[in-house]
Write a protein that holds these residues in place. Structure first.
Motif, PDB file in Angstrom:
ATOM      1  N   THR A  62       0.823  -1.209   0.000  1.00 27.72           N
ATOM      2  CA  THR A  62       0.000   0.000   0.000  1.00 27.72           C
ATOM      3  C   THR A  62       0.861   1.266   0.000  1.00 27.72           C
ATOM      4  OG1 THR A  62      -0.213  -0.294   2.402  1.00 27.72           O
ATOM      5  CG2 THR A  62      -2.050  -1.035   1.027  1.00 27.72           C
ATOM      6  N   ILE A  63       1.932   1.275   0.790  1.00 22.88           N
ATOM      7  CA  ILE A  63       2.849   2.424   0.755  1.00 22.88           C
ATOM      8  C   ILE A  63       3.552   2.472  -0.592  1.00 22.88           C
ATOM      9  CG2 ILE A  63       4.897   3.482   1.774  1.00 22.88           C
ATOM     10  CD1 ILE A  63       4.101   2.266   4.450  1.00 22.88           C
ATOM     11  N   THR A  64       3.980   1.325  -1.089  1.00 27.27           N
ATOM     12  CA  THR A  64       4.677   1.251  -2.381  1.00 27.27           C
ATOM     13  C   THR A  64       3.838   1.869  -3.489  1.00 27.27           C
ATOM     14  OG1 THR A  64       5.408  -0.919  -1.569  1.00 27.27           O
ATOM     15  CG2 THR A  64       6.035  -0.303  -3.807  1.00 27.27           C
ATOM     16  N   ALA A  68       4.613   5.106  -5.854  1.00 27.38           N
ATOM     17  CA  ALA A  68       4.620   5.023  -7.315  1.00 27.38           C
ATOM     18  C   ALA A  68       3.770   6.115  -7.940  1.00 27.38           C
ATOM     19  CB  ALA A  68       4.135   3.642  -7.759  1.00 27.38           C
ATOM     20  N   ALA A  69       2.627   6.394  -7.336  1.00 24.45           N
ATOM     21  CA  ALA A  69       1.773   7.457  -7.857  1.00 24.45           C
ATOM     22  C   ALA A  69       2.436   8.826  -7.730  1.00 24.45           C
ATOM     23  CB  ALA A  69       0.434   7.444  -7.124  1.00 24.45           C
ATOM     24  N   LEU A  70       3.226   9.002  -6.668  1.00 27.51           N
ATOM     25  CA  LEU A  70       3.841  10.302  -6.414  1.00 27.51           C
ATOM     26  C   LEU A  70       5.046  10.584  -7.312  1.00 27.51           C
ATOM     27  CD1 LEU A  70       3.669  10.266  -2.512  1.00 27.51           C
ATOM     28  CD2 LEU A  70       2.454  11.843  -4.030  1.00 27.51           C
ATOM     29  N   VAL A  71       5.775   9.544  -7.728  1.00 28.77           N
ATOM     30  CA  VAL A  71       7.006   9.783  -8.491  1.00 28.77           C
ATOM     31  C   VAL A  71       6.866   9.462  -9.985  1.00 28.77           C
ATOM     32  CG1 VAL A  71       8.430   9.353  -6.461  1.00 28.77           C
ATOM     33  CG2 VAL A  71       8.012   7.477  -8.089  1.00 28.77           C
ATOM     34  N   ALA A  72       5.703   8.994 -10.431  1.00 25.46           N
ATOM     35  CA  ALA A  72       5.518   8.699 -11.853  1.00 25.46           C
ATOM     36  C   ALA A  72       5.920   9.914 -12.701  1.00 25.46           C
ATOM     37  CB  ALA A  72       4.058   8.330 -12.112  1.00 25.46           C
ATOM     38  N   PRO A  73       6.630   9.706 -13.822  1.00 22.57           N
ATOM     39  CA  PRO A  73       6.918   8.431 -14.484  1.00 22.57           C
ATOM     40  C   PRO A  73       8.136   7.687 -13.949  1.00 22.57           C
ATOM     41  CG  PRO A  73       7.790  10.214 -15.781  1.00 22.57           C
ATOM     42  CD  PRO A  73       7.094  10.856 -14.612  1.00 22.57           C
ATOM     43  N   GLY A  74       8.713   8.149 -12.835  1.00 22.68           N
ATOM     44  CA  GLY A  74       9.765   7.370 -12.201  1.00 22.68           C
ATOM     45  C   GLY A  74       9.250   6.000 -11.795  1.00 22.68           C
ATOM     46  N   ARG A  75      10.168   5.058 -11.637  1.00 20.26           N
ATOM     47  CA  ARG A  75       9.765   3.686 -11.353  1.00 20.26           C
ATOM     48  C   ARG A  75      10.015   3.337  -9.888  1.00 20.26           C
ATOM     49  NH1 ARG A  75       7.808  -0.357 -13.888  1.00 20.26           N
ATOM     50  NH2 ARG A  75       8.199  -2.523 -13.267  1.00 20.26           N
ATOM     51  N   VAL A  76       9.095   2.578  -9.303  1.00 21.57           N
ATOM     52  CA  VAL A  76       9.225   2.104  -7.927  1.00 21.57           C
ATOM     53  C   VAL A  76       9.334   0.589  -7.943  1.00 21.57           C
ATOM     54  CG1 VAL A  76       8.124   1.941  -5.661  1.00 21.57           C
ATOM     55  CG2 VAL A  76       7.964   4.065  -6.974  1.00 21.57           C
ATOM     56  N   THR A  77      10.303   0.072  -7.218  1.00 15.55           N
ATOM     57  CA  THR A  77      10.485  -1.363  -7.059  1.00 15.55           C
ATOM     58  C   THR A  77      10.254  -1.711  -5.594  1.00 15.55           C
ATOM     59  OG1 THR A  77      12.133  -1.428  -8.833  1.00 15.55           O
ATOM     60  CG2 THR A  77      12.069  -3.309  -7.316  1.00 15.55           C
ATOM     61  N   GLY A  78       9.293  -2.575  -5.330  1.00 17.21           N
ATOM     62  CA  GLY A  78       9.031  -3.039  -3.979  1.00 17.21           C
ATOM     63  C   GLY A  78       9.620  -4.415  -3.785  1.00 17.21           C
ATOM     64  N   VAL A  87       2.045 -11.242  -3.639  1.00 16.90           N
ATOM     65  CA  VAL A  87       0.784 -11.438  -4.360  1.00 16.90           C
ATOM     66  C   VAL A  87      -0.180 -10.307  -4.010  1.00 16.90           C
ATOM     67  CG1 VAL A  87      -1.208 -12.955  -4.650  1.00 16.90           C
ATOM     68  CG2 VAL A  87       1.102 -13.929  -4.470  1.00 16.90           C
ATOM     69  N   ASN A  88      -0.256  -9.979  -2.722  1.00 13.46           N
ATOM     70  CA  ASN A  88      -1.107  -8.872  -2.280  1.00 13.46           C
ATOM     71  C   ASN A  88      -0.633  -7.552  -2.875  1.00 13.46           C
ATOM     72  OD1 ASN A  88      -0.844 -11.060  -0.123  1.00 13.46           O
ATOM     73  ND2 ASN A  88      -2.701 -10.026   0.568  1.00 13.46           N
ATOM     74  N   ALA A  89       0.687  -7.348  -2.874  1.00 10.55           N
ATOM     75  CA  ALA A  89       1.241  -6.094  -3.374  1.00 10.55           C
ATOM     76  C   ALA A  89       0.943  -5.907  -4.858  1.00 10.55           C
ATOM     77  CB  ALA A  89       2.749  -6.065  -3.123  1.00 10.55           C
ATOM     78  N   ARG A  90       1.111  -6.964  -5.621  1.00  9.00           N
ATOM     79  CA  ARG A  90       0.823  -6.860  -7.061  1.00  9.00           C
ATOM     80  C   ARG A  90      -0.660  -6.581  -7.312  1.00  9.00           C
ATOM     81  NH1 ARG A  90       4.633 -11.403  -7.032  1.00  9.00           N
ATOM     82  NH2 ARG A  90       6.632 -10.645  -7.868  1.00  9.00           N
ATOM     83  N   ALA A  91      -1.515  -7.161  -6.476  1.00  9.09           N
ATOM     84  CA  ALA A  91      -2.950  -6.920  -6.630  1.00  9.09           C
ATOM     85  C   ALA A  91      -3.296  -5.465  -6.343  1.00  9.09           C
ATOM     86  CB  ALA A  91      -3.735  -7.847  -5.697  1.00  9.09           C
ATOM     87  N   VAL A  92      -2.656  -4.872  -5.331  1.00  4.48           N
ATOM     88  CA  VAL A  92      -2.891  -3.458  -5.014  1.00  4.48           C
ATOM     89  C   VAL A  92      -2.474  -2.585  -6.194  1.00  4.48           C
ATOM     90  CG1 VAL A  92      -2.124  -1.532  -3.558  1.00  4.48           C
ATOM     91  CG2 VAL A  92      -2.747  -3.718  -2.511  1.00  4.48           C
ATOM     92  N   ALA A  94      -2.189  -3.419  -9.344  1.00  2.00           N
ATOM     93  CA  ALA A  94      -3.076  -3.647 -10.484  1.00  2.00           C
ATOM     94  C   ALA A  94      -4.420  -2.954 -10.294  1.00  2.00           C
ATOM     95  CB  ALA A  94      -3.279  -5.146 -10.687  1.00  2.00           C
ATOM     96  N   GLU A  95      -4.942  -3.004  -9.073  1.00  2.00           N
ATOM     97  CA  GLU A  95      -6.225  -2.360  -8.791  1.00  2.00           C
ATOM     98  C   GLU A  95      -6.156  -0.860  -9.009  1.00  2.00           C
ATOM     99  OE1 GLU A  95      -9.195  -1.703  -4.942  1.00  2.00           O
ATOM    100  OE2 GLU A  95      -7.724  -3.319  -4.932  1.00  2.00           O
ATOM    101  N   ARG A  96      -5.001  -0.267  -8.735  1.00  2.00           N
ATOM    102  CA  ARG A  96      -4.839   1.176  -8.912  1.00  2.00           C
ATOM    103  C   ARG A  96      -4.395   1.546 -10.324  1.00  2.00           C
ATOM    104  NH1 ARG A  96      -2.149   3.427  -3.262  1.00  2.00           N
ATOM    105  NH2 ARG A  96      -3.214   1.978  -1.838  1.00  2.00           N
ATOM    106  N   GLY A  97      -4.161   0.560 -11.163  1.00  2.00           N
ATOM    107  CA  GLY A  97      -3.765   0.838 -12.535  1.00  2.00           C
ATOM    108  C   GLY A  97      -2.367   1.402 -12.670  1.00  2.00           C
ATOM    109  N   LEU A  98      -1.476   1.044 -11.774  1.00  2.00           N
ATOM    110  CA  LEU A  98      -0.116   1.572 -11.791  1.00  2.00           C
ATOM    111  C   LEU A  98       0.758   0.740 -12.728  1.00  2.00           C
ATOM    112  CD1 LEU A  98       0.244   2.143  -7.951  1.00  2.00           C
ATOM    113  CD2 LEU A  98       0.016   3.928  -9.694  1.00  2.00           C
ATOM    114  N   GLU A  99       1.449   1.408 -13.629  1.00  2.00           N
ATOM    115  CA  GLU A  99       2.311   0.719 -14.577  1.00  2.00           C
ATOM    116  C   GLU A  99       3.783   0.980 -14.314  1.00  2.00           C
ATOM    117  OE1 GLU A  99       1.027   1.857 -18.459  1.00  2.00           O
ATOM    118  OE2 GLU A  99      -0.904   0.791 -18.300  1.00  2.00           O
ATOM    119  N   ASN A 100       4.102   1.769 -13.294  1.00  2.00           N
ATOM    120  CA  ASN A 100       5.499   2.117 -13.003  1.00  2.00           C
ATOM    121  C   ASN A 100       5.993   1.473 -11.716  1.00  2.00           C
ATOM    122  OD1 ASN A 100       3.788   3.774 -11.410  1.00  2.00           O
ATOM    123  ND2 ASN A 100       5.446   5.260 -11.102  1.00  2.00           N
ATOM    124  N   VAL A 101       5.436   0.317 -11.356  1.00  2.00           N
ATOM    125  CA  VAL A 101       5.839  -0.352 -10.128  1.00  2.00           C
ATOM    126  C   VAL A 101       6.008  -1.838 -10.403  1.00  2.00           C
ATOM    127  CG1 VAL A 101       3.431  -0.646  -9.386  1.00  2.00           C
ATOM    128  CG2 VAL A 101       5.250  -0.726  -7.684  1.00  2.00           C
TER     129      VAL A 101
END
Length: 281
Positions: A62-64, A68-78, A87-92, A94-101
């Motif tokens: 959730t923090i990750t 990611a939303a704050l630094v886009a288009p920079g990339r975040v790696t969790g 699995v939970n992190a990837r679902a979060v 995907a639900e938010r539509g983030l492509e830079n994480v």
């Protein structure tokens, strides 16, 4: 560019550390509540679009995702040591539509990234659980670019405060200290972050402190309920019993005290945190 050093036999202390909480639902219930706003506010002024960020010990992400939303288009790696929680992190994400994480399994003591890979390296509630926090900070520094920031925030169990006072909750805190330290961690990490950062070689360090406070009826019910459940049903409970620190009956008594405390209309709980922002030279 160089890669993470191969740990020697002399560096094996971190291998003995066990994550005290585990990943029971009651633990994820707590971790999924965390946001950049309520858990990384000290870091936010340093963030801007385009930065590359490593989020160490990302848990359910959730923090990750907020970062990611704050630094886009920079990339975040969790990264996290436990593959299952990713699995939970990837679902979060995907639900938010983030492509830079993105997410990966990693050990903070030996990160599988080249030197100077990220502009910001962040760890929330991680250093209290590792076997060698100074080595962990050195690794975080290694993968951070010159001019970048290594940020860490950890709670300090010894400074927790609550009302009304309950002997059973005093017993809970003593038990938690014993279990966590037997697992190789340091539950009073918040007060030690500045010292650990200095030992890790940082010289430009900004130190702050902040708290979580649980006092509304909903907050009290949530906080007391997750700790009641964690005390009897989580990996922490298993470690407490298997390590000879408590019996099942004693854990049940502590859980009942948590629920009784949470039902009090005047109940109040404070969780203090130490925070460090370390500029990499």
């Amino acid at each position: 560019m160089t890669h993470a050093p191969v740990p020697s036999a002399h560096d094996a202390a971190h291998d003995t550390a066990v994550y005290t909480h585990g990943h029971h639902e009651s633990v994820l219930r707590s971790h999924s509540w965390r946001t950049a706003a309520n858990s990384a506010a000290y870091l936010l002024p340093a963030l801007r679009a385009g930065l590359d960020v490593l989020d160490v010990g990302c848990g359910p992400g959730t923090i990750t995702a907020d970062l990611a939303a704050l630094v886009a288009p920079g990339r975040v790696t969790g990264v996290d040591a436990a593959e299952g929680v990713l699995v939970n992190a990837r679902a979060v994400a995907a639900e938010r539509g983030l492509e830079n994480v993105g997410f990966a399994v990693a050990d903070v003591h030996a990160l599988d990234f080249p030197d100077d890979s990220f502009d910001v390296v962040h760890a929330h509630q991680v250093l209290q659980h590792v076997g060698d926090p100074v080595r962990a900070l050195r690794e975080m520094r290694r993968v951070c670019r010159p001019g970048g920031i290594v940020a860490a925030r950890d709670s300090d169990y010894g400074a927790f405060a609550w009302f009304p006072e309950r002997p059973a909750l005093d017993g809970w805190l003593d038990l938690y200290h014993r279990v966590a330290r037997a697992n190789g961690g340091e539950p009073d990490a918040g007060r030690r972050l500045f010292s650990w950062a200095r030992q890790a070689g940082f010289t430009d360090i900004t130190t702050t402190a902040a708290t979580w406070c649980f006092a509304t009826p909903g907050e009290r019910a949530w906080w007391s309920g997750l700790w009641a459940d964690r005390t009897t049903d989580s990996g922490y409970a298993d470690l407490a019993v298997s390590g000879g620190h408590a019996t099942g009956a004693e854990l049940t008594s502590i859980a009942e005290a948590w629920r009784e405390w949470g039902g009090r209309e005047d109940a109040w709980f404070m969780v203090p945190h130490g925070e460090i922002l370390c500029r990499v030279s």
